[in-house]
Design a protein around this motif. Structure first.
Motif, PDB file in Angstrom:
ATOM      1  N   PRO A 238       0.792  -1.241   0.000  1.00 40.98           N
ATOM      2  CA  PRO A 238       0.000   0.000   0.000  1.00 40.98           C
ATOM      3  C   PRO A 238       0.817   1.281   0.000  1.00 40.98           C
ATOM      4  O   PRO A 238       0.244   2.365  -0.001  1.00 40.98           O
ATOM      5  N   SER A 239       2.123   1.207  -0.027  1.00 42.49           N
ATOM      6  CA  SER A 239       2.947   2.408   0.018  1.00 42.49           C
ATOM      7  C   SER A 239       2.662   3.330  -1.162  1.00 42.49           C
ATOM      8  O   SER A 239       2.443   2.879  -2.285  1.00 42.49           O
ATOM      9  N   LYS A 240       2.687   4.658  -0.885  1.00 42.47           N
ATOM     10  CA  LYS A 240       2.546   5.652  -1.947  1.00 42.47           C
ATOM     11  C   LYS A 240       3.849   6.418  -2.154  1.00 42.47           C
ATOM     12  O   LYS A 240       3.853   7.487  -2.757  1.00 42.47           O
ATOM     13  N   ALA A 431       2.573  15.527  -0.567  1.00 42.89           N
ATOM     14  CA  ALA A 431       1.513  14.617  -0.995  1.00 42.89           C
ATOM     15  C   ALA A 431       0.133  15.182  -0.668  1.00 42.89           C
ATOM     16  O   ALA A 431      -0.784  15.139  -1.497  1.00 42.89           O
ATOM     17  N   GLU A 435      -2.516  16.274  -3.636  1.00 44.33           N
ATOM     18  CA  GLU A 435      -3.779  15.542  -3.722  1.00 44.33           C
ATOM     19  C   GLU A 435      -4.970  16.473  -3.527  1.00 44.33           C
ATOM     20  O   GLU A 435      -5.971  16.364  -4.239  1.00 44.33           O
ATOM     21  N   ASP A 454      -2.821  11.967  -7.065  1.00 49.37           N
ATOM     22  CA  ASP A 454      -3.391  10.924  -6.217  1.00 49.37           C
ATOM     23  C   ASP A 454      -2.678  10.807  -4.870  1.00 49.37           C
ATOM     24  O   ASP A 454      -2.972   9.919  -4.073  1.00 49.37           O
ATOM     25  N   GLY A 455      -1.719  11.705  -4.612  1.00 48.70           N
ATOM     26  CA  GLY A 455      -1.012  11.694  -3.341  1.00 48.70           C
ATOM     27  C   GLY A 455       0.229  10.837  -3.305  1.00 48.70           C
ATOM     28  O   GLY A 455       0.896  10.762  -2.278  1.00 48.70           O
ATOM     29  N   SER A 456       0.563  10.183  -4.395  1.00 44.49           N
ATOM     30  CA  SER A 456       1.810   9.413  -4.427  1.00 44.49           C
ATOM     31  C   SER A 456       2.989  10.361  -4.619  1.00 44.49           C
ATOM     32  O   SER A 456       2.855  11.442  -5.197  1.00 44.49           O
ATOM     33  N   TYR A 458       7.261  10.558  -5.644  1.00 42.71           N
ATOM     34  CA  TYR A 458       8.374   9.887  -6.304  1.00 42.71           C
ATOM     35  C   TYR A 458       9.670  10.602  -5.946  1.00 42.71           C
ATOM     36  O   TYR A 458       9.801  11.809  -6.151  1.00 42.71           O
TER      37      TYR A 458
END
Length: 547
Positions: A238-240, A431, A435, A454-456, A458
């Motif tokens: 489930p990690s973002k 994030a 979002e 979507d709040g992910s 990188y």
């Protein structure tokens, strides 16, 4: 990660002891690579805790011994206090280190000692051993509070060894397994004294402290080693939070490759709205970078009084357009009508570099440009200042995404924050903002972060301190605009703004790394990054760049 390890054993019948063995072998290979795969007669000390991280260390000691190294294992505690798979590996090492395992001609292949207290450690530390490698296998990913007692003495000893380099002495290679001991794996902030490694071998996937500064500064070079967990388990986690890899940038380059029937319109048209009477260089840096990043067409729209000077410094391939200006020589709100006409021919618009923040008319122009956009828009520098604090009603959309490229100060202003504590958790704050407003946000700095609608988030691994110089932000904005122009120009309805931005940040950082290798960081200037874009692209996709 604990869940992934458990499911690997439960669903795929991979024993956890086998995972530990794979972790040890991967670590041994990473260490051997630093010595040209020749560990014969190298002296290694492995410092082990009583948990699974220590068990990894014990298994590593055995692997290094089979490669020809002389290995001393120190267990902080007693072997009979250790449980599970770690206990198994310590028992193996203890038996191999026994007198019976040696011979009359050679000592035992390993040495093993238990360290119960500070006095014992001080005797071990004071011994005059010239180690080539010291392995930190004290604590893994479960630590949540600062180290204390004997472990602070261990870290102080390792720091003392590191300082010996200043006196011209040889210093061992410091290696941490999974994460430098003393860090909380889930936190980007150090929680107390920690090991400073030259090399960290982490298993299956990176942890936040491996990749987000300042904690990541303790890890040195990071190697992510697969140890047998199926990729499907990692992808289902489930990690973002994600670490950008070369393959992510390569996927963009392959999807937007030049083909025999492609031409300038295929690769998109980047419209750069930038510059003012007193800040012309920003427009030049941004536009030239967009051109060199692969956009088919680039137009600079700038204030009337700046146009001739900007045009004289631009690459000859870049087109220009003059916009109405204010009394101080910045683009005025009256330019909105002309901007709409220019945007009709553009694929993407970049606004903000060198615009000036002196005029309310300029700020109104920026807001209208973003609010009334019909194409993807990248906002940087004074464009961000014109919109700070960010209007809550202004959100990005799928067909006309908004990409922001702030540095930390600009991000604080966008958040309407009064002090730096608002970014204490950079990834989390970014994030939440991205979002809420449905934006793509590039937070520049050490380990640039890219947040998605979507709040992910990188984490970008490329780039170096030499990029912290005037004009680097303008250059990055140009690269992002150039990549977006190609993404939307080539892929049309299937275009993904996020993929193009992630690739642009990676390639821009890689170009800066290549420039630094050639020129050094101190003398690096923003134009050097642009000049090395071709080398960065060819390094990632040589086949696609071959005519």
């Amino acid at each position: 990660m604990r869940e992934i390890d458990a499911r690997t054993a439960e669903r795929y019948a991979v024993p956890s002891l086998l995972l530990m063995e794979a972790a040890a072998n991967a670590s041994a290979r990473a260490i051997a690579e630093r010595f040209s795969h020749d560990l014969a007669r190298k002296a290694v000390q492995v410092l082990c805790g009583r948990g699974n991280n220590g068990g990894d260390g014990a298994a590593l000691a055995r692997a290094l011994w089979t490669m020809g190294a002389r290995v001393d294992v120190v267990l902080f505690g007693r072997a009979d206090e250790v449980k599970g798979d770690a206990r198994t590996n310590f028992e193996i090492v203890r038996h191999l280190a026994s007198f019976a395992a040696g011979s009359s001609d050679s000592p035992p292949p390993l040495s093993f000692m238990e360290c119960h207290d500070i006095a014992t450690w001080e005797r071990i530390a004071s011994a005059r051993h010239g180690y080539d490698v010291i392995v930190d296998a004290l604590f893994g990913t479960g630590l949540t509070r600062p180290l204390e007692g004997i472990y602070t003495k261990v870290i102080a000893h390792l720091e003392l060894l590191r300082f010996r380099k200043l006196a011209g002495h040889a210093v061992p290679l410091f290696v941490s397994l999974d994460i430098p001991s003393g860090l909380n794996a889930d936190s980007h902030a150090p929680i107390g004294p920690a090991v400073r490694a030259d090399l960290t071998v982490t298993f299956t996937a990176p942890k936040p402290a491996n990749v987000i500064p300042p904690a990541s500064h303790f890890g040195g070079r990071l190697v992510v080693a697969g140890i047998g967990s199926p990729p499907s388990l990692v992808e289902a986690a489930p990690s973002k939070l994600f670490l950008t890899e070369a393959d992510d940038a390569r996927a963009f380059l392959e999807a937007t490759r030049y083909t025999p029937d492609s031409y300038k319109n295929t690769h998109g048209h980047a419209l750069v709205v930038a510059g003012s009477r007193d800040m012309m260089g920003a427009a030049v840096l941004c536009a030239d970078a967009a051109m060199c990043a692969g956009a088919g067409l680039v137009t600079v729209a700038t204030a009337e009084s700046a146009l001739s000077s900007v045009a004289a410094r631009l690459m000859p391939e870049v087109m220009t357009a003059a916009l109405p200006e204010t009394e101080v020589g910045s683009i005025s709100a009256e330019a909105s009508v002309q901007l709409k006409k220019l945007t009709e021919r553009a694929t993407v618009v970049a606004v903000g570099c060198g615009l000036s923040r002196e005029s309310e008319s300029t700020r109104r122009f920026v807001r209208e440009a973003v609010e009334q956009r019909t194409k993807p828009v990248v906002v940087d520098a004074d464009g961000l200042n014109a919109l700070a604090p960010w209007p809550t009603e202004l959100r990005g959309t799928l067909d006309a995404p908004v990409i922001l490229t702030p540095h930390e100060g600009e991000m604080l202003r966008l958040l309407g924050a009064q002090d730096r504590s608002a970014l204490a958790d950079r990834a989390g704050a970014l994030a939440e903002f991205a979002e809420r407003q449905r934006l793509v946000v590039v937070l520049k700095g050490t380990r640039t972060l890219v947040a998605a609608p979507d709040g992910s988030v990188y984490v970008n691994p490329t780039g170096n301190a030499g990029l912290g110089t005037a004009g680097s932000g303008d250059t990055l904005t140009g690269i992002i605009a150039g990549f977006l122009a190609q993404e939307f120009g080539t892929r049309k309805e299937g275009a993904e703004a996020l993929a193009a931005v992630i690739a642009a940040v990676y390639v821009g950082g890689l170009a800066g790394d290549l420039a630094a290798r050639e020129l050094g960081m101190r003398a690096l200037v923003a134009s050097d990054t642009r000049r090395h874009l071709s080398a960065a692209v060819r390094a990632l996709d040589p086949e696609g760049e071959r005519p």
